[in-house]
Design an enzyme around this catalytic site. Structure first.
Site, mmCIF file in Angstrom:
data_model
loop_
_atom_site.group_PDB
_atom_site.id
_atom_site.type_symbol
_atom_site.label_atom_id
_atom_site.label_comp_id
_atom_site.label_asym_id
_atom_site.label_seq_id
_atom_site.Cartn_x
_atom_site.Cartn_y
_atom_site.Cartn_z
ATOM 1 N N CYS A 1 0.824 -1.215 0.000
ATOM 2 C CA CYS A 1 0.000 0.000 0.000
ATOM 3 C C CYS A 1 0.858 1.265 0.000
ATOM 4 O O CYS A 1 0.321 2.365 -0.106
ATOM 5 C CB CYS A 1 -0.939 0.003 1.197
ATOM 6 S SG CYS A 1 -1.918 -1.488 1.326
ATOM 7 N N HIS B 1 -2.224 6.744 3.843
ATOM 8 C CA HIS B 1 -2.897 5.584 3.255
ATOM 9 C C HIS B 1 -4.186 5.323 4.022
ATOM 10 O O HIS B 1 -4.222 5.369 5.251
ATOM 11 C CB HIS B 1 -1.965 4.375 3.308
ATOM 12 C CG HIS B 1 -2.661 3.089 3.031
ATOM 13 N ND1 HIS B 1 -3.494 2.931 1.947
ATOM 14 C CD2 HIS B 1 -2.668 1.902 3.690
ATOM 15 C CE1 HIS B 1 -3.980 1.700 1.962
ATOM 16 N NE2 HIS B 1 -3.499 1.054 3.010
ATOM 17 N N ASN C 1 -10.351 0.349 1.675
ATOM 18 C CA ASN C 1 -8.896 0.338 1.549
ATOM 19 C C ASN C 1 -8.546 -0.096 0.133
ATOM 20 O O ASN C 1 -8.768 -1.237 -0.246
ATOM 21 C CB ASN C 1 -8.309 -0.631 2.583
ATOM 22 C CG ASN C 1 -6.797 -0.753 2.502
ATOM 23 O OD1 ASN C 1 -6.184 -0.396 1.492
ATOM 24 N ND2 ASN C 1 -6.196 -1.258 3.558
#
Lengths: 322, 81
Positions: A122, A247, A278
């Site tokens: 990520c 993030h 996400n």
């Protein structure tokens, strides 16, 4: 010994424009509650997600990335011909070979750029942004397109309530070009490979698993230092930060980080996770594109970015928004 | 070394800060999940705060064995110093 020539490069790099693509299909917590043992209250309390987007079959990683990249190009005022570096940060390509950046570049009409995929979990988009800014500063590239694209649902067991409520799909992108003054700060990146199993596709399985407590602990204890160091190296402090866009992994992590950094009241905090879930390496550019579109963030704002995830990897930097 | 009473008081402060638990409710027999509505992620925050306050690290695999406030007090007592 022969001394080799190096290009002049640019004094700095800057962000020129953002673009994003959100899949059509909106999946609410109530819909998930119909297919598995979960509920809206539990999901909102644990991760802060109200809904997410899941890509349909025709919304491939390439198509979503091309759409986001095209919008970023349009926002930047540059033409596809001006781009000579295309990076795709992704953790979820359908196949290992070939990498997708060359094809995405081709579909966008970018003529024969340097093009490669970046898998840094990520943190991928923040890694790629740093690589692009460095390439421009050293003269390896003139203008770069940096895309974060994911179809995490391809690697998620959609009946597993631990992960299906969290992971989602989408793409975000930015164009980076040369600047007389540096407005993309130095990256603070690194990895904690001892925790490689914390977010992984286990042996003989097709869906991701995540050691939630271990990742939560790591993110809330180790990464504040990364953010502080990213500000220090860029020569700014918490009071200077207009936008905090980490993030989008878990709303509670985002709120805790903001609290520990002692960001001022006025700092806009990206909470795109609430409606996007996400989306791994797409989450930071998706969140920034949304804040710029809504007017919550504006051109010239100083933004503190942080990517972190599978690897485990992390990368933070301070940037000026286009 | 903190006394049992000091640990209980310190833990109650942490619980209030992390999960909004009224200090008077943080008695040894209370279950974190069932009685105090503390979820698994808040348990991680409690573990982090315990480490800061008492210098006692609670790894994730130990965290699963700590069910009640009393379990946490005993764990800290046993592992401090």
């Amino acid at each position: 010994m022969t001394t080799l020539q190096l290009p002049a490069g640019a004094p700095g790099a800057r962000l020129l424009g953002f673009g994003s693509y959100r899949p059509r299909r909106r999946v609410t917590n109530d819909e998930l509650a119909q297919r598995m043992e979960t509920n809206d209250e539990w999901i909102q309390a644990r991760v802060g997600i109200a809904e997410r987007r899941w890509a349909e079959p025709d919304e491939t990683l390439v198509e979503m990335s091309v759409a986001a990249g095209g919008k970023a190009l349009a926002a930047s005022g540059l033409d596809a011909n001006d781009i000579d570096l295309v990076l795709l940060a992704t953790t979820s390509p359908p196949k290992a070979i070939p990498g997708l950046a060359p094809r995405i570049a081709h579909q966008l009409g970018v003529p024969r750029p340097g093009a490669f995929d970046v898998n840094a979990g990520c943190a991928g988009w923040c890694y790629a942004l740093s690589a692009a800014a460095d390439a421009i500063r050293t003269g390896s590239a003139r203008n770069a397109l940096v895309i974060g694209g994911e179809r995490l649902t391809d690697y998620t067991n959609l009946d597993d309530r631990a992960t299906a409520v969290i992971f989602a799909d989408g793409a975000g992108a930015a164009v980076v070009g040369p600047a007389d003054e540096p407005t993309i700060g130095p990256v603070v990146w690194g990895s904690d490979g001892d925790l490689h199993e914390a977010i992984a596709i286990p042996e003989n399985e097709t869906g991701m698993s995540m050691a939630g407590q271990a990742v939560y602990r790591w993110a809330t204890t180790k990464l504040t230092d990364t953010l502080v160091e990213a500000m220090r190296r860029a020569g700014v402090g918490p009071d200077d930060i207009d936008v905090f866009a980490p993030h989008q992994a878990n709303l509670r992590i985002i709120e805790l980080m903001a609290k520990r950094l002692k960001l001022p009241e006025r700092t806009v905090i990206a909470r795109d996770i609430v409606r996007s879930g996400n989306t791994s390496s797409a989450s930071v550019p998706l969140a920034l594109a949304a804040l710029l579109e809504s007017g919550e963030a504006k051109s010239g704002d100083l933004a503190l970015l942080l990517g972190y995830g599978a690897g485990l990897t992390f990368a933070g930097q301070v940037v000026v928004l286009p | 070394m903190s006394s049992t009473q000091e640990i209980q008081t310190g833990l109650a402060e942490i619980l209030e800060e992390v999960a909004g638990v009224t200090p008077a409710d943080a008695t040894p027999e209370k279950s974190f999940t069932d009685d105090l509505d503390v979820d698994s992620l808040s348990m991680v925050e409690i573990a982090t705060a315990v480490e800061d306050k008492f210098g006692v690290a609670i790894p994730d695999d130990e965290l699963g064995n700590i069910k009640t406030v009393g379990d946490a007090i005993s764990y800290i007592e046993k592992n401090q110093g």
